[in-house]
Structures are given as C-alpha cells and as structure tokens.
Design an enzyme around this catalytic site. Sequence first.
Site, PDB file in Angstrom:
ATOM      1  N   GLU A  76      42.011  10.975  40.135  1.00 52.34           N
ATOM      2  CA  GLU A  76      43.240  11.683  40.463  1.00 52.34           C
ATOM      3  C   GLU A  76      43.402  11.705  41.981  1.00 52.34           C
ATOM      4  OE1 GLU A  76      46.044  14.045  41.231  1.00 52.34           O
ATOM      5  OE2 GLU A  76      44.463  15.539  41.059  1.00 52.34           O
TER       6      GLU A  76
ATOM      7  N   GLN B  10      44.052  11.833  23.488  1.00 56.74           N
ATOM      8  CA  GLN B  10      42.771  12.323  24.004  1.00 56.74           C
ATOM      9  C   GLN B  10      42.092  13.257  23.000  1.00 56.74           C
ATOM     10  OE1 GLN B  10      42.470  15.147  27.526  1.00 56.74           O
ATOM     11  NE2 GLN B  10      41.947  13.201  28.489  1.00 56.74           N
ATOM     12  N   GLY B  11      40.863  12.940  22.612  1.00 55.73           N
ATOM     13  CA  GLY B  11      40.112  13.781  21.691  1.00 55.73           C
ATOM     14  C   GLY B  11      38.919  14.399  22.383  1.00 55.73           C
TER      15      GLY B  11
ATOM     16  N   SER C 276      38.903  18.362  23.477  1.00 52.30           N
ATOM     17  CA  SER C 276      38.757  19.759  23.047  1.00 52.30           C
ATOM     18  C   SER C 276      38.518  19.856  21.550  1.00 52.30           C
ATOM     19  CB  SER C 276      40.026  20.550  23.377  1.00 52.30           C
ATOM     20  OG  SER C 276      40.214  20.630  24.755  1.00 52.30           O
TER      21      SER C 276
ATOM     22  N   SER D 210      47.715  15.654  22.197  1.00 53.55           N
ATOM     23  CA  SER D 210      49.123  15.271  22.326  1.00 53.55           C
ATOM     24  C   SER D 210      49.332  13.844  21.851  1.00 53.55           C
ATOM     25  CB  SER D 210      49.572  15.384  23.791  1.00 53.55           C
ATOM     26  OG  SER D 210      49.375  16.697  24.244  1.00 53.55           O
TER      27      SER D 210
END
Lengths: 394, 389
Positions: free
Chosen positions: B246, B128-129, B131, B163
């Site tokens: 979610e 995931q890019g 932040s 991550s």
Amino acid sequence: MDFRLTDDQEALRRGMRQLLDRRFGPTALHQAADPLAHHAPSEDLARLWRQLGEAGLFSLRADESAGGVGLGLPEAVLVFEEAGRALLPGPLVATHLAGGWGLVPGAAEGRAVVTAMDAGPPSSGLTSPPAGAVPDNTLVEHLEAADAVLVVGDGEVRLLETTGSDLDETVKDSEQADNLPAAAPVRSVDPLSPLHRVTDRPSPGSRTAAENRQGGLRNGLQGRRRGVEGMRKGLEEGAAREVGEGLGERLPTVDADVLRREAGVLTAAQQLGSAHRTLELAVGYAREREQFGRPIGTFQAVQHLCAGMLVRAETARSAVYAAAATREDEEMCAAKLLADEAATSNARDCLQVFGGMGFTWEAEVHLHLKRAWLRAEQWVTSVAAEEKLATALL
Amino acid sequence: MDLTRTPEEEDFRARLRTWLARELPTLPPRPDPLDWPARRAYDMDWQHRLHRAGYAGLHWPRDAGGQGATPTQHLIFLEETEAAGAPYVGAGFVGLLHAGPTIAAEGTPEQRARWLPPILRGDQVWCQGFSEPDAGSDLASLRTRAVRDGDHYVVTGSKIWTSHAEVADWCELLVRTDPDAPRHRGLTWLALPMDAPGVTVRPLRTLAGSTEFAEVFLDEVRVPVTHRVGDENDGWRVTMVTLSFERGTAFVGEVVACRRTLRLLAQHARKTGRWDDAVLRRRLGRLNAEFTALWRLIQWNVSEAAHGLRNGGTGVPAENGSLFKLRYSHARQELYEVAAAALGPDALDLTQEWTRERLSSLSYTIAAGTSQIQHTILAERVLGLPKGR
C-alpha cells in the site's frame, strides 16, 4: 511533488532544537515559570532575544541583501515548531514578521522586541470596530518588553511605538493624547505571557507603517521603560533618522492579509510543536509510571489516549506544512484550527495521563495548556476559521 | 515541503484527462446496485478499457505486468478518475489491490503468469477469505483447516465478510495447516477456485439492507498444492508483505468524493436556509479543515512511499495507513452526520442518497481494522508503549 522535508530543512530544524535545548531547555522553562523566583522577566527576555536574533530566528526570511537569511515560510514554520515545542516565551511571531518585512529597525537582529495586535475584520456575530480603530478588549502580549506594536488592521498595517519614559510628557501634553490607545495590565493565565488589554482607540491620525518607515524608526531598545500606561504612535523624526536611514532602501509593501496569514501559520506551527511535546511527555510518563504492578502504558485506556494525541498532532502537521507551502488562506485556516485543537487537546490528555502530578505547578504540562489557550485566541480563532472554511465551500 | 507538480506529472495528468473525456461518455449505463452479475460485468468492462489504454496495474511493478508508475502518478490517476466521475475499481478490488500484489511479490513465475494477466485485463474477479466468525480483529486465531492429502489440501471451515463472493472466480484464502504451531506460524495462503465442489456462498444482509458481502462455507474442498503461494505455514508473512504494498493511496478516491459531497452539502444548506444555523455552518467549516488536512496527509504518505521506493523499499509503513484510516473513518462518519443535520426530516427518507450513505458509513470505523485496533497499533508500534492485553 515531494512533501517531505529536504535535508536542509531537517538540518535547520535540528539546529534550532539544539539551540533551544541549550538556551531554553526544560530547566530554564521551569525556572522562568517559577512564581517565587526573583528575576526580571523582561531582562531575561531581552537577553534571550539577542541570542535568538544572532541565531537568525527573526531575520530568517529577510532578503540576504538586507542582512537576512533569505529562507521561506516553510523554513520559518519548522523553526517556530521548535519554538513551540520548547515553549519559548515572547512575541516571536510579531518580531519575526517585523524583521522579515523590514518594518522595525533592530527586529531582524533581535535588538528590538515587537508585539502585535490583531485589529482585523471580526468574525461574524461580533461588532465591527470603526475603520482604523482597535477593537475593544483586544489583548496584547509582552507589551512591557516591546519596543513597538504592529497593528494589523482591516486592510492596513500600522506601527505604534510603546511609550518611552522620555516621551511620556510629550504624550500627555499632546492634543492627541486622549485619542491614543491605552493599555491596562491583565493577570494572564499563562505565567510566561504577560498580557495587556487595550482599552482605548488609537488616534485617527496614526500613520500607517509605510509612513512610519519613511520617517524611519528609533531603535526601540533605547529609552524604553517598563510599566507601560499607553502606547504612542509614530516617533520623533530627528531621533528616528539615525537608524532609519539604513533601512530606507528595502521597503516592501505590506499587505495586512498576507501578514495575518503568515502570523496564523507561524502561530499554528508553535501549537504543532507544543502538541508533539505534550505527546512525548505523556508517552514518557506512561512508560515509567507503574500502577497495579505494571507501567500504565500497558493499559489500553492510556494507550488509546496517547494514540489519539499522535493522530491529532500528525494531522495538524500535514495541514500546517501545507499552509506554509501553499500560502493559501483556506489552508491557513485549516492549519490554525487543527493545530489549536491538537495543542489544547493534547495538553489536556497529557495532563490526564500524568494524573495527580499533572495538576501540579511542577509538571510542565500546565504551561503548554495555558500557552495553547493563549495561542488559540491569537490571529485566527476557531469561530473565524470555521466560518471562513464554511464560506469557502460555497 | 514541495507540493508543486513536475512537468512530467502535469503531462501525465493532461493525457489522462484527455483519455477520460473521450472514454467516459461511451460507458454503458450504471447497473442496478442489487444486481451482482451486472455489477461485475460493468466493473470488468471498465478494467478492460483501462487495460487497453495502458492504465491497468498502474502502480504494479513492470515485471508483474504493471506500468511501474510512481506513487505520485498513481495519486494523480485516482484523483482524476474520481473527479471525472469514472467507475470505481469495484469487483476488481481484491485482485488489483491485494491478491494480485501478493502473487506478484511471493508467487512463482508460473503462478504469476497464470493469475496476474487475467486480473489486469479484467477477466477474473478475486475475493478475500481471511476473517472468520470467530477470527475478526484477532485474525491469527483463524480455524479453517487445510489437511494435506497427496498433491492437494482438503479445506474445511467458514469465512465471513467476503465481498463479491457471489461473482468471484478465485478466493485468496488464509488457512491453518499446523494447528500445533504458535498462532501466526501455522497459516498458509491458498488460491481457491470458487467453483470447486464443497464451496457454498451465503449472502449477508447489512443494516443498510443490501447484500454487500457473504459468508463462505468450505466443506472438504480440494485445493491443489500448486495453488499455494509461499511456503506452507508461512501464510501470515505472505499476507502481511502485501499490506506494505500500500502506498498511502488506499482512500484517495473516497477523500476526493467526500470533498465534493461537502461542497454539495453546503450548497444544499444554503438553498434550504439551514445555512443560517451557525452550528451547522461551523460543523461544515470544521469538516472542510478535516478533509483538507486528510488530503495533505495523503500527499505526505505518497511522498514517503515514493522516497521509499527510490531507495529500494516497498511502500509506506503500515502505521501511516493506520493513522490516516483512523482519522478518515471518523471524519467520513461525521460528514454524513452533518448531512443528516442539513437534510432535516429528509434524513429519514431512504431514497435520499445521503441517508443511504449515512448507513453505509457506520462500517468505516469497523471494517479493515476497527478504530480500537488502529489505536493499539499506533500506541505499540509508533509510540513504543509496552504491549498490553
């Protein structure tokens, strides 16, 4: 699995809220707590009690065959949550249990007021009272208004009738009089919850609830008087039978542990309602009160206090509802612990949001805080709950 | 207020248990936590096995290749796999929990066909890019630029806290395509192949000493326009759509694990005699209440999500997630503080698992929205307090 409330449960809760808005709204609460008002608290309580009885608060869980509503603990929890929200005074839990289990005639209908005394096994570190005795320094709420006292002991449930004026002489003359528990008034921190301290031990010959039921019970509303110096065990057989006959049929066995667990869950439900009410009060005030040219609710310091209150209240809600649904002891301890914390801490934070107004008698919040302190001392205290929950891990 | 299981739910649990009992003994040994390629291989092997058994994408919609399971079944799956000691989702996290569901909800049929099956099979890893060094809690202020050049975007900037970046095949990237538009309206969602020229990954060492995540530098990286999911400048909405995917189950495995740790802690304290310390004992008791309630809160959220789905919604409101995450992250930190109290001087020994967990737990109140941001979300969106600054 569907943890949400059913439509019927939602309707029940809504109905109770509407009823309490009418019968015991914020204005009534304010008047009841007015130290200068000329009113007789127990007369008010008796009237309110009959109205609540008519609404089914005390017969909610009694079998339909016995004139009750036949609902379960989850429904009772929702109703008690509303009672806690309105800060309804009185020994609601004890009367509800006495009504639901058919322990005291008239309790289910709101004609008799029943209070209770937790004489159970002490939490670790405290000395255990002799078997069958009431622990020293036990506080009982609303004793003057009560017709009977449910003594939930270690493995047994006893029933004591409060002294009636016509019985005083009998008690005094009785050879057992010295052994009866006596009660002395305490200046209660909660203006709406009068307290008595039990200063003596009950007679070793006190009959258990089961025995009392066989003899039946007199309708306590007759012959009751205010200003109780002592409590009297049992009652006269003759007078008792008149009312007792009709109740003779449905006599469930009462397990002290079950009674204590239910009392814990219902007390936690009241704390939950109070925690949500103080949140609502704090948020309402933070939206309106302006300082530095804007509502104080725009300041993060205030926002985060309120958000913390929401988290406490909602966490407590899931624990209380789960305890009602599972009826497990561990769940009850968790529910009581978290609901006590939510009620006391939310009242504290609400007081803080109200600033100087929060410190006045006029603001509703101090009544919530004081009641929360009282409820936290009832049934399962934080020490007892934490010890039990720790032991459950082994 | 019904916490009982239906026969269907019990049946699902029984079949899963049988499968786990058969499958788990055949797993390879756990990899060295510092060996990322080995970790990827291990995690993907587990995903392969789930896929073969029909458990991959359990909570994904059927038309996206998922099983269309109910939120309650998903809850049971997470509860049982954790209780049985099965591997975590690990390197599959972003693909299965965020990028995949985003593509399923917003992608074209071609994009879904290209990217979803490899995620479900455990063939491809996503990272995931979002932040950036200067865009943390204030994500919408991100500055990584994407400039249109024919049928490509040319992307320049840097991302942080990514991550699995070293072993990922793809990155879900949020970039700024219109620097003149209001902050939330100039963003676009792109799928970036991690082997594209101009992508540099630099691992970041955490205070726990491990390299759990990385910084990703992008230097004029060319990304085909066909890799854009959703419209140009609509990336904020595209990203948020998935957050509502979610279903209240995000922390199920972790809560189950915490409850197990709590029991082990009590037993450890009993063995070492620290149990006689009433303060420690009462902290353990309070944590038991805490995690009992958190478990019930999960069941509440799952029930809400199931109800929402039956009525055409997507999942639980994000606010419920904020409330849970806030309470949970503090409870988990307290768990390892109590662990340290139970360990005594051993809490200073890094070979102790609880010592390492105590260090990792310091991130819980920061990662995925700090506790302060969660408080603000609750105050403004749930309590309706006026927006502050």
